[in-house]
Design a protein around this motif. Structure first.
Motif: not given
Length: 251
Positions: A52-55, A57-61, A109-111, A116-117
């Motif tokens: 998921s994007f949320g998960t 994004f949290a990982m990448w941040a 966010a971009a990564l 995800l894509v």
């Protein structure tokens, strides 16, 4: 007043190092909960892919805090010197750090969106690693070639010698620090995008890749040796890319 300033300086630096250690601890815990070893390889039957994007994004941040804040230490040391010799302030120091990290949160966010894509298109697996050796080899070649580019040299010059950037873009106070930090963050993002993207070669949950990439990015920014490690790393990545493509061709 001198004692107060010294205390604020110590507290500021201590906070940064605590954040770095916490980020690495969280990444280690996330890898363990995802069912992978330090190489990012699944172990056992309890693998928990991030889809998921949320998960993501949290990982990448969190990954950005773990990997990029250590590379910022020489730059923050440079600003520290300007607090003594110019009209820099501790709030400006904090602003530089936050502005820099804000850029990398945007990169996170971009990564995350890219991963995800790629996941939905079947290009990477649930742990962020390429399915295809061809894709991994091409990315290695691209990142290796970028190490020899003029754009890399220009952006690295700013990251490697932040004093020149500060003198040319000097702004006072917290807001001024934010602006300078964001500018430095943009240069750094362009300089280091390839090393971050290489997570897709071995898997974005690989702590070994994170550690090696962080070490190299720190070495790149050290004043004494930074300029001497860029091209050898580029050559090594190109050789690795050719080797991976060779494996793909015979496989």
């Amino acid at each position: 007043m001198t004692y107060l300033r010294a205390s604020m300086r110590s507290l500021s630096w201590l906070t940064v190092f605590v954040i770095i250690l916490l980020a690495w601890w969280v990444m280690f815990d996330m890898a363990r909960m995802s069912g992978v070893d330090v190489w990012g390889r699944p172990v056992g039957m309890n693998m928990m892919p991030m889809e998921s994007f949320g998960t993501l994004f949290a990982m990448w941040a969190i990954m950005m805090a773990a990997m990029m804040l250590p590379t910022m230490v020489p730059t923050m040391g440079t600003y520290d010197a300007l607090i003594k010799s110019a009209n820099g302030t501790r709030l400006g120091w904090v602003g530089v750090l936050l502005g820099y990290f804000a850029v990398w949160v945007g990169m996170a966010a971009a990564l995350a969106a890219l991963q995800l894509v790629a996941l939905q298109a079947g290009i990477v697996d649930g742990l962020g690693a390429f399915h295809s050796l061809w894709a991994a080899g091409v990315l290695l070649l691209a990142v290796g070639a970028f190490q020899f580019s003029r754009l890399k040299a220009t952006c690295h010059g700013v990251c490697h010698a932040p004093m020149q950037y500060f003198l040319g873009h000097w702004r006072t106070g917290f807001v001024g620090g934010l602006r300078m930090g964001a500018g430095l963050g943009v240069f750094c993002a362009v300089c280091c995008w390839g090393l971050m993207a290489l997570g897709f070669v071995g898997g974005t949950m690989s702590l070994v890749w994170m550690g090696l990439a962080t070490l190299f990015m720190v070495l790149e920014k050290l004043p004494q040796i930074g300029e001497y490690v860029i091209r050898p790393m580029g050559a090594a990545l190109i050789v690795a890319g050719l080797a991976v493509i060779g494996l793909a061709a015979v496989g």
